[in-house]
Structure formats: C-alpha cells, structure tokens
Design a protein around this motif. Structure first.
Motif, PDB file in Angstrom:
ATOM      1  N   GLY A  71      35.703  30.419 -14.593  1.00  0.00           N
ATOM      2  CA  GLY A  71      35.105  30.860 -13.337  1.00  0.00           C
ATOM      3  C   GLY A  71      35.962  30.546 -12.140  1.00  0.00           C
ATOM      4  O   GLY A  71      36.075  31.358 -11.211  1.00  0.00           O
ATOM      5  N   LEU A  72      36.574  29.386 -12.150  1.00  0.00           N
ATOM      6  CA  LEU A  72      37.395  29.007 -11.000  1.00  0.00           C
ATOM      7  C   LEU A  72      38.586  29.960 -10.872  1.00  0.00           C
ATOM      8  O   LEU A  72      38.988  30.334  -9.774  1.00  0.00           O
ATOM      9  CB  LEU A  72      37.855  27.554 -11.148  1.00  0.00           C
ATOM     10  N   ARG A  73      39.110  30.354 -12.036  1.00  0.00           N
ATOM     11  CA  ARG A  73      40.229  31.296 -11.994  1.00  0.00           C
ATOM     12  C   ARG A  73      39.771  32.663 -11.486  1.00  0.00           C
ATOM     13  O   ARG A  73      40.404  33.247 -10.605  1.00  0.00           O
ATOM     14  CB  ARG A  73      40.844  31.426 -13.391  1.00  0.00           C
ATOM     15  N   GLU A  74      38.653  33.127 -12.011  1.00  0.00           N
ATOM     16  CA  GLU A  74      38.134  34.432 -11.563  1.00  0.00           C
ATOM     17  C   GLU A  74      37.828  34.411 -10.078  1.00  0.00           C
ATOM     18  O   GLU A  74      38.086  35.372  -9.357  1.00  0.00           O
ATOM     19  CB  GLU A  74      36.840  34.767 -12.322  1.00  0.00           C
ATOM     20  N   LEU A  75      37.253  33.318  -9.627  1.00  0.00           N
ATOM     21  CA  LEU A  75      36.925  33.179  -8.211  1.00  0.00           C
ATOM     22  C   LEU A  75      38.200  33.260  -7.370  1.00  0.00           C
ATOM     23  O   LEU A  75      38.247  33.963  -6.354  1.00  0.00           O
ATOM     24  CB  LEU A  75      36.220  31.833  -7.985  1.00  0.00           C
ATOM     25  N   ALA A  76      39.214  32.540  -7.812  1.00  0.00           N
ATOM     26  CA  ALA A  76      40.484  32.549  -7.082  1.00  0.00           C
ATOM     27  C   ALA A  76      41.091  33.952  -7.094  1.00  0.00           C
ATOM     28  O   ALA A  76      41.627  34.432  -6.091  1.00  0.00           O
ATOM     29  CB  ALA A  76      41.446  31.536  -7.683  1.00  0.00           C
ATOM     30  N   GLU A  77      40.975  34.640  -8.231  1.00  0.00           N
ATOM     31  CA  GLU A  77      41.522  36.005  -8.330  1.00  0.00           C
ATOM     32  C   GLU A  77      40.806  36.946  -7.362  1.00  0.00           C
ATOM     33  O   GLU A  77      41.428  37.821  -6.755  1.00  0.00           O
ATOM     34  CB  GLU A  77      41.399  36.526  -9.769  1.00  0.00           C
ATOM     35  N   GLN A  78      39.494  36.760  -7.222  1.00  0.00           N
ATOM     36  CA  GLN A  78      38.757  37.610  -6.272  1.00  0.00           C
ATOM     37  C   GLN A  78      39.218  37.350  -4.839  1.00  0.00           C
ATOM     38  O   GLN A  78      39.365  38.273  -4.049  1.00  0.00           O
ATOM     39  CB  GLN A  78      37.246  37.348  -6.391  1.00  0.00           C
ATOM     40  N   ASN A  79      39.449  36.083  -4.516  1.00  0.00           N
ATOM     41  CA  ASN A  79      39.940  35.745  -3.174  1.00  0.00           C
ATOM     42  C   ASN A  79      41.287  36.411  -2.917  1.00  0.00           C
ATOM     43  O   ASN A  79      41.530  36.972  -1.850  1.00  0.00           O
ATOM     44  CB  ASN A  79      40.054  34.223  -3.008  1.00  0.00           C
ATOM     45  N   LEU A  80      42.142  36.316  -3.922  1.00  0.00           N
ATOM     46  CA  LEU A  80      43.478  36.909  -3.817  1.00  0.00           C
ATOM     47  C   LEU A  80      43.367  38.421  -3.592  1.00  0.00           C
ATOM     48  O   LEU A  80      44.031  38.984  -2.714  1.00  0.00           O
ATOM     49  CB  LEU A  80      44.250  36.611  -5.108  1.00  0.00           C
ATOM     50  N   ALA A  81      42.485  39.040  -4.367  1.00  0.00           N
ATOM     51  CA  ALA A  81      42.332  40.495  -4.282  1.00  0.00           C
ATOM     52  C   ALA A  81      41.805  40.917  -2.915  1.00  0.00           C
ATOM     53  O   ALA A  81      42.295  41.871  -2.309  1.00  0.00           O
ATOM     54  CB  ALA A  81      41.402  40.987  -5.392  1.00  0.00           C
ATOM     55  N   LYS A  82      40.811  40.193  -2.418  1.00  0.00           N
ATOM     56  CA  LYS A  82      40.226  40.558  -1.117  1.00  0.00           C
ATOM     57  C   LYS A  82      41.262  40.426  -0.002  1.00  0.00           C
ATOM     58  O   LYS A  82      41.409  41.312   0.841  1.00  0.00           O
ATOM     59  CB  LYS A  82      39.031  39.659  -0.807  1.00  0.00           C
TER      60      LYS A  82
END
Lengths: 127, 506, 437
Positions: C347-358
C-alpha cells in the motif's frame, strides 16, 4: 577483599603500579553501589590522562559514574572484553575486569593514594 | 513455574486487594510476525490521471526495492492488534495515576472532539492568514488566558514541550543579557530540580551550578546570596518545588537575583498548585514555561505530544521566538520582522492541536472553576499526607501543596525499597507514584493525586499503601518480587541495556 | 464542575480530616505578597455544547471547503479511519511515558514496532521512539554528529526546509556550533556538490541535506555521502515527505536520518503536533537523543519490552545528557504506526506511485522550473504575474495555490511551490492550470 598491593582513590578506583607500568580498575565497593553494570566507556589507547580527572564512565541501568584516573600517564591498553561482558565488573572488579593499563608519567603520585586498610576505613566511614 | 505461579496468584488475592481482579487478556504477536504476503488493510481510489513509470520519472537508481519485512495484515487483524496491545496498558481512564510531578489528571473528551473540528485540524500552516483567522483567534485567546493565569505580560505558544519551553526561556534570558552587554556564564539550579533543568542550561551554553536545598527543602537564602555573582545569568526554580512545598522566600529570592542583574526562571511543572491562587508574575518571576499536558489537561498519550508555552515579563518580550501573533484592528497576523528575537525554536507556530485542547479545558472550567480545581488538587494531596504519615517517613515537614513526598526510610530497614513498594502498588490496581525523585530525598515516594480523583479512589489508594506498609513488615520478600497480578512480571532492564535489541529482525 | 468528582459533603469530610474548615485554609502558609487576592479575569465555565460551538465558529473562518496545492513540509494525505479509532482508546490516550514496564507493554510494544518500521523505511539500523517534529530533529541530529566526530562545524544545504534551517540556527547560535549553508544548482534545483566540496573543511562534523528537497527534488545522497565521509564528517539526511519512502530509494549512505512523519496520518493541524524521527547507523546508538525501547524478558521468561539506554538522558545524566528532550510524541507516533500498518508493504508503494502520478500530471500542465527529478512537489516560475496575483485569482475559485517562494528564497520571488497528493483530483489540477496559464 581489597588487595594490599593496590592503591585506592576516594572516588573508588584502584591502581596497581610497578615502576611506570600501571593497571587501573574500580573497586568492589564501587560496583556494589552501582549495581548491575551494563556499559563501560573507556578512552582510546594513546590518550593522555591526568590524575584526578575523568577518563571514562561506568553505567548501570539508571546511573552513570565517572571514572577518575588515580594517576597521570598515557593509556597503553584497554580491556576490550568489557565491551561484550560489562557484567565482569560486578563479579571480578579487582582482577579480570581491570579497565585500562597506563604508562605512568609521575609514578610518585602513588604515594598520595590510600592503602587497602585506609580505603576500607574510608568506605566504612562513608556508610 | 506453574507451582510458583499458583502460589503467586493466591498471594495477590489477599483480602485487602479490592480494586482489581485478574482477568484474561489476549496474547498478541508483533505485526511482523502476523504478516503474510498479499494481505491488505487499505484500498486506494482508482487513479484519475495516467500512471507514471517510477524508473522513468525518478531515475531507476532512485527507485527502491520492496520494503523488506514491512507489515502485511488485514484490516481486522490491524484493529485487533492495536486493541489487544492497548489492554496491556494502565491508564487514567482505569484509575488513579499518582505520578508526582506529572499531573496525571482526567483528560476531558470534549478536548479531543474539538481538536478534530475540520477547519482547525485540516488547516495548513501556510494557508493565507486571511483564511486562518479562526486558528489565530484560538491562539490569541489562549495567550491572553495564560498571561492572566501566570501574571505575565506576554506568551509564546511555539515550544513543543516543557523541556523545549525551558530551552526557549533560557535563550530569552541569554539574549536579553547579551544585549545588555554580557550573557554571563552560569545558571543556578537547586539540587531538587528536574533533570531537564541542567540539561537545558547546558544546551543553552551555560555552566550549571547546583544549590543545596535548605533544611526545609527550599532555596537556601544564605547560599543564594553567596552564589549570585555577576557571572550568574539566572536561577531556575520550580515553585512549588519538587517536594510540593511553596518557596516561602520566593519574593526575597527574586530580589536577590534582580539586585545582581540576574533573572528568575520558573519551571511551571507544578502550576497545578497555583492556578487562581498565586501568580508567578506577582511574586517576581521573569520568565516561566507551562506544561499544557500537565496543568491544562491535554492527554499525555503515552509520552506526548505536549506543549510548553513560555510566559515572560515585558522586558523579555522583544526576544520571543518569531513569528509573534499581532492584532491590528479586526485582523490577526504574524509578525516576522523582529530584530531582537532569538529566532525560531520550532517550525510553524507551535503544537496547535494541543493548544486547542488546553483552551477547551480553560473554557470548561472558567476562572472560578480553575481555582476550585487547584483547591481540590491540594486538598487531595494534604489528605493523603495526613492519612499516610503514620506509616511512611516524611522527611520534609513543611506544609505541602499539590503533591507529597515520603521516603522509604522505615521500609528500607526491612529490605524493601521505594521501587518495590511501587511495583506492589500495581497489584492493588494503581499506577505507582514517582519513584526515587526528587534526588534530595533518599528513596522517595512522590505522590500527586490531582483534583480529578474522588474520595473513594483516594481512600482506596490510601488503604492500599497502608496494606503494603504492613506487608513490608510481615513478608518483605513477597513485596520485593511484586507485581504478581500483571500479564508481564518484573522486566529485566539489565539485559535490555547490556545487549540492546532495538528493532525486530526475522 | 463536571471534572471535579467530589460532592460537597465529601469535600467537607476531607477538609475536616485535614484539620481545616475551608479550602482557602490549605493555602494559609503562602506569603501574603505572593497571593492573588482577586478572582482570575477569565469568563465563567461553559457547557460542552458551548465549547463545541466556540470552536465550530472559529473553524468557520478558516480554509474549510478550499482545494489546496500547498505542501512545503506539510502534506494533505488521507487519514485511514483506523488511526483515530486506535488513538482514541483511553489506554493509549491517557497513559504516561512507559516507565513502569509491567503495566505499559501496550505502548512499549507499539514503539518497538514503530522503531522497527522506521528502520525498514530509512535503511538505518536503529530509530528512536520519535522527536517533537522534523524541525527540532535537525538540530538534535547536528548536535549528535558534532558529538560523534568531535568537530563543531555544520554545513547545511539551502534546499533543506527553510524553517528547519531557522530552528537549527537558533540552537546553534548559543552552542558555539558554526553553521554554513551551501547552495543548489540554479538549473536543476539539486544540491550543488561543487559548492559542498569547496566549503568542506577538517572542522566540519555534519553535512545536512534533504531528500526529496524543499523543491520536491530527489537528491544525490550517495555523492553527498562520499564528499562528507572523505572529509571526516557525518551525513545527515532529512525528509519532510515520508510517503516518498514508499517509492524512493532509502538514504542508506547516510549516518543519521532525521525526518518528519506528518504525512503518516497526522492532520496538518495548523503546524502541529507532529512527530519527528532520528534513525542512525548502529555505531552511533549511544550518541542518540530521545527515548529508546528495547526487547528483553520478564521474570517468567516471556518476551517483554522496556525503555532502555536511559543513561543518555536528562533525568540521569542531567547537564551531560545527549539532549534535554524528555518526551517523545508517543500518541502521534502511534498514528504513524497505524498508518504504516494499514498501508503496509504494498500500500505504501501504491500510495507513493499515486502521488508521483498526480504531481507529474500537474507538471504536464504547468511546467516545472527545475530539471531535477521530483516526487510530489515542484517549483513553477510564473510569467507575467506575481505569485500573489495568481494566488489571489485562485482564491476566487476556492483554490489555495502554491507557496510563494520569495519569502524564503529572494532569487525565486517569481516562483511558487506546488504539491499534488493522492487527494488531489484531476479536475482540481485542471482548474489550477487554467488560472496559472
């Protein structure tokens, strides 16, 4: 209990000197007062120490006690085994658990220290 | 072990233990031991923008491999984990928590509710001041209330905790003295002081000189006269002191210091004895800190967060940390241009969420209510003193305020020390008092009940202490091995320190 | 009053037992000159309902209902509901520092888990039980490096959070700890390694950098470590955006990591309370400030935890302590612990990936000023209008724009710092871009 050939300080260290070669430790009384010893902080080899000045510390769970050098000189060896087994200071403070070996610069300083019997009456009075 | 366990458990169910009964508590492994690959307790919303290749955006060398051994548990397991752990704690919500010097009073739940008010809890520290007026009003209201309570001229809310407030206060003194031409070298600290006081003085670049307490436990005026030279920047005093005794000579102490150009710093740890009764500003204090997590009921939370506002007299105001809250007409604003300020001690403006809670507490009590709270706090401590004096040695006989300090003098003759009595108190269903502090009392038992204990709880505590005093005589060895009632028995702190294991490893 | 649990008759009985007839008599020994002989000038107490109303009224004149692109050390991340459920338990909320290990295993176990997770995230060997916040962790880390190396000078990058640098300056001023700053590369926004090399000397004990830095840019930790170590200094790596650690390589080359955990389910709360951390390589354990929890056993042989290595601390070593810090931020650190548990490894990785994408979506609409690789924040140089003008226009659309940087960096007076997180919607970014274009 307190070896006759050692000399003692009011801060509860002992020194055994032979000419300019000395060994320093803490007394049985000191380890009893501290309780279970958990850590010993010693100077590096080559450090110059002055009599009456601190060169390290001994720690129990809830206390730290500075170690005052009984004599002046240069540290030539430290007791590495205490890093892994500080508890030796509780079981053999006058023997196996010596702290440092020192090359005395003023061997005559020994004369200012207490004899075993003086030290014993000193700690008797302190109580 | 099982045989001994049986004996032990019989021992704790003596007829004198009435507050608690043992009950089952859940065992629980560490998170890492509960984890297994692929379990999840989260779900993120679907991404409404294109996904980005991390290696491309960040550079392949800047992308981490997976976080080895990081937890993987389900939501149900997560909540059970923390709930089970929580039941292994004692808490104010369970009963009296008489830690001297810590002021473990009831933490009103309304404080928690208002701190979560959305417009406050989600306020960003850099949002425009025009959209922060509500936050600034809360801060202004609290600054004014604390200044009135302390009898001081100005308050900064920036420090994050008591020790942080101390540092701020001493830096203020240093800045003022420096401006006058000489920052001076020493801070005087009574031997009864909290350890943070000398640690703070050292961090602020001062040497520490201890003052021995007088026979009555207060500041020794003669010793003080002698020690206050032109080298002394300040005296750090706790009033009432750590014995719970008001410094009757405090006005004189301030005069002695001021005559030599030195300042009087007050550690406000014990303000719970004074609110509405006496004000430090009126008795000569120049600068002080408050512990909002003590006097003003914000929760200790297992060790934080707190807040340590600092209150000062006018002469120190120019040196307060930047920024300063200013009102210009209807608008509140932060003033960043303050050339004499010591600078920042923390990012942003302070532990705002804690400030909200403290203000909620002040609003709930109001002026008269705060004084009533103080009176009940002192009443409880005096009542305990009267009841326990026949059983425990009281080394200092001066009238006490919000706490009382006994010594283990009688019990230690039987081989039982204050720490043992404290552990046995756990079996009776109480959190121990503060053990072995202040250091001027050999084997101290420092008891602070606070005002939020009722008579029943206090009586029950007194009875437990009397029962233990009896056990020290009849079965000292039993007391020395306490506690028996807890899921965890005496913990081996020696091995923990000799062979530190500070993180889990597979 | 509802917080005072005595009836009048109980109170009288207790007063009688104390040998006094009124509560005022308990204070009779106070010198007259020290006493307050009037009531406090504060309004009378009010009800729960009125208290709620008071704060609701205050909250009405804040940014409620606005969309925000502010980051700059304080980030807008979702707080999983489990967090408040857990920290609202009285056993966590209303307990003290866990000195009495037998009845504090809940807090102690949780802190041990916290220390472990912080090590796993940062790549360090040991983490303490938390500091006040990121800003105060920085001077603590600097003082620690100075103790460990015996060298008093500190070099800090200009791309470390400006307020953290201000806090460091306050602490350093009175310690005889000279602090110098080194720059960033004007084109990339990255550390100016040449400037660092130039300013290094044999007296420097600490080099402090931040990654992602204040401009959101991921720094070259390894190169900075090489320079610091070659000159006998320790490298302190600071972070303000903890979510980045889900995706960005941990600063394993650092000797000390000092960071802010606000991103881990700690509400922005107008600047605090937050929780900082200090994590270090094994050999610096005894130089660490703050509380540490260690594993041991109880007298029945069961696993147990306790506060340990306390001899570093102020209540024992007094003026010789490693710090004057007394508390940690246990309850706030618990929020972070629950957050890390809820998101977990994936989850922490996915969360970070979403931040990066946004953030990269937004960067496609408003061009970043710097060429360095960024995580979820970046700097934008405005053309034609000042940051204040743009932000004023955005406020009309109920959008709080980026942080104008002129306040901290005069050379960037034409620029703002924008942040996008998993909470930022595409439509909001489109609206922002429209005004900024």
């Amino acid at each position: 209990m307190y070896p006759e050939n050692y000399r003692y300080t009011k801060e509860h260290e002992w020194v055994l000197a032979d000419g300019d070669a000395g060994t320093i430790g803490i007394t049985d009384h000191a380890q009893q007062e501290l309780g279970d010893i958990v850590y010993v902080d010693l100077p590096k080899v080559g450090t110059h120490v002055e009599s009456g000045k601190t060169f390290g510390s001994v720690e129990s769970v809830k206390a730290v006690s500075d170690i005052y050098s009984p004599v002046s000189g240069e540290i030539v060896e430290i007791n590495e085994s205490l890093a892994d087994a500080p508890e030796k200071l509780n079981t053999d403070p006058h023997g196996d658990a010596w702290l440092v070996k020192i090359k005395l610069t003023r061997p005559e300083e020994i004369q200012n220290l207490m004899s075993a019997s003086d030290y014993q009456s000193y700690i008797g009075a302190e109580k | 072990m099982s045989d001994q366990g049986m004996n032990e458990s019989r021992m704790v169910h003596g007829d004198k233990i009435t507050k608690v009964t043992t009950h089952l508590s859940q065992n629980e492994a560490l998170l890492f031991e509960r984890s297994s690959p692929g379990k999840k307790a989260y779900q993120l919303p679907e991404l409404d923008v294109p996904a980005v290749d991390a290696a491309e955006a960040l550079g392949a060398e800047n992308v981490r491999a997976e976080i080895t051994d990081f937890p993987e548990v389900s939501e149900v397991e997560a909540i059970r984990h923390f709930t089970r752990l929580s039941t292994w704690n004692y808490a104010i919500d369970y009963g009296m928590y008489p830690l001297g010097s810590c002021t473990m009073k009831y933490n009103p739940r309304i404080n928690e509710v208002v701190a979560r008010t959305e417009g406050l809890a989600w306020a960003h520290p850099y949002q425009p001041e025009s959209l922060s007026q509500g936050c600034l009003e809360v801060m202004e209201h609290l600054e004014n209330a604390l200044a009135e309570i302390c009898g001081m001229d100005a308050v900064t809310l920036q420090p994050a905790a008591g020790a942080h407030g101390e540092l701020t206060g001493i830096l203020l003194i240093r800045a003022l003295l420096e401006k006058r031409g000489n920052p001076r070298k020493k801070i005087l600290i009574p031997d009864s002081a909290h350890g943070t006081n000398p640690a703070t003085a050292a961090i602020a670049g001062y040497a520490v000189e201890n003052i021995k307490s007088s026979e009555t436990g207060g500041v020794d005026l003669a010793a003080l006269e002698q020690l206050v030279t032109s080298d002394v920047a300040a005296l750090m005093v706790t009033n009432p002191n750590t014995l719970g005794v008001f410094e009757n000579n405090i006005v004189r102490v301030a005069e002695i210091l001021h005559k030599k150009g030195a300042m009087l710093y007050m550690d406000g740890a014990n303000m719970n004895a004074l609110v509405g009764i006496a004000r430090p500003g009126d008795f000569g204090v120049d600068v002080m800190h408050l512990n909002l997590h003590k006097t003003f009921s914000t929760p200790h939370g297992g060790g934080g967060p707190g807040a340590g506002p600092v209150a000062v007299k006018k002469v120190l105001e120019p040196f307060l940390p930047t920024p300063r809250l200013r009102r210009s007409g209807k608008k509140l604003t932060f003033d960043y241009k303050r050339k004499h300020s010591i600078g920042r001690v923390k990012s942003y403006y302070g532990n705002f969420g804690v400030l909200v809670r403290a203000l909620a507490y002040i609003l709930a009590h109001g002026g008269p209510g705060l004084k009533n709270a103080t009176m009940d706090a002192v009443l409880n401590a005096v009542y305990i003193r009267k009841a326990l004096e026949p059983y425990f040695d009281l080394p200092y006989k001066s009238p006490n305020m919000h706490e009382v300090v006994f010594s283990d003098d009688r019990q230690s003759k039987l081989g039982v020390r204050t720490g043992d009595i404290a552990k046995r108190l756990i079996d009776y269903g109480f959190h121990p008092y503060t053990v072995s502090f202040p250091m001027i009392v050999h084997g101290a038992l420092m008891i602070e009940p606070t005002e939020t204990e009722g008579r029943l709880e206090i009586d029950s505590f007194i009875n437990a202490m009397i029962a233990i005093a009896g056990e020290c005589e009849t079965d000292p060895q039993m007391v020395k091995n306490a506690p028996y009632n807890t899921r965890t028995s005496r913990v081996d702190e020696v091995t923990a320190a000799r062979k530190p294991v500070l993180r889990w490893k597979p | 009053m509802r917080y005072l649990p005595k009836s009048e008759s109980e109170r009288s009985a207790m007063l009688e037992a104390c040998g006094v007839s009124s509560p005022e008599e308990l204070f009779a020994h106070l010198p007259e000159a020290a006493r307050l002989n009037r009531p406090l000038n504060l309004a009378p107490g009010i009800s729960e309902y009125e208290i709620v109303e008071y704060f609701r009224d205050r909250a009405a004149s804040t940014a409620l209902g606005y969309t925000s692109f502010l980051g700059a050390g304080v980030y807008n991340h979702f707080r999983p509901v489990l967090v408040d459920t857990v920290v609202s338990r009285g056993e966590f909320l209303t307990s003290y520092t866990p000195y009495q290990a037998e009845i504090a295993q809940g807090t102690l176990t949780q802190i041990f888990e916290f220390q472990t997770m912080i090590c796993q995230l940062t790549g360090m060997d040991v983490a303490n039980a938390s500091m006040y916040d990121g800003s105060t962790a920085v001077p603590e880390a600097a003082m620690m490096a100075v103790r460990a190396t015996g060298k008093g000078r500190v070099l800090i990058s200009k791309s470390v959070h400006p307020e953290y640098r201000e806090v460091l300056a306050t602490y350093a001023k009175y310690q005889g700890m000279p602090v110098a700053e080194f720059g960033y590369v004007a084109e990339s926004g990255e550390l100016d390694l040449e400037d660092l090399e130039r300013q290094m000397d044999g007296l420097t004990g600490a080099v402090i950098i931040q990654t992602p830095n204040f401009f959101g840019i991921v720094e070259q930790v390894k190169a900075a470590a090489e320079i610091a170590h070659r000159h006998g200094a320790l490298l302190v790596v600071v972070f303000t955006e903890a979510v980045s650690l889900g995706l960005v390589a941990p600063p394993v080359e650092a000797d000390i990591v000092a960071g802010e955990l606000q991103s881990f389910a700690i509400s922005p709360s107008y600047g605090g309370p937050y929780a900082g951390i200090i994590a270090v390589k094994e050999k610096y354990i005894r130089q660490m400030p703050g509380r540490l929890v260690g594993q041991t056993t109880d007298s029945r042989g069961n696993r147990a935890f306790c506060l340990t290595l306390s001899t570093r601390e102020q209540h024992i070593r007094r003026e010789k302590a490693t710090s004057n810090i007394c508390t940690n931020q246990a309850l706030v650190a618990l929020m972070a612990t629950v957050f890390m548990t809820v998101y977990g490894k994936q989850g922490l990785r996915e969360l970070a990936e979403q931040n990066l994408a946004k953030a990269h979506y937004l960067a496609g609409k408003v061009k970043p000023r710097f060429s360095g690789k960024f995580f979820n924040e970046f700097v934008v140089k405005l053309e034609g209008k000042t940051p204040e003008e743009i932000n004023k226009a955005l406020l009309k659309k109920k959008i709080i724009g980026g942080l104008p940087l002129g306040r901290f960096y005069p050379e960037l007076a034409d620029s703002v710092l924008l942040c996008a997180t998993e909470m930022t919607r595409r439509t909001e970014m489109d609206a922002l871009a429209e005004v900024m274009a």
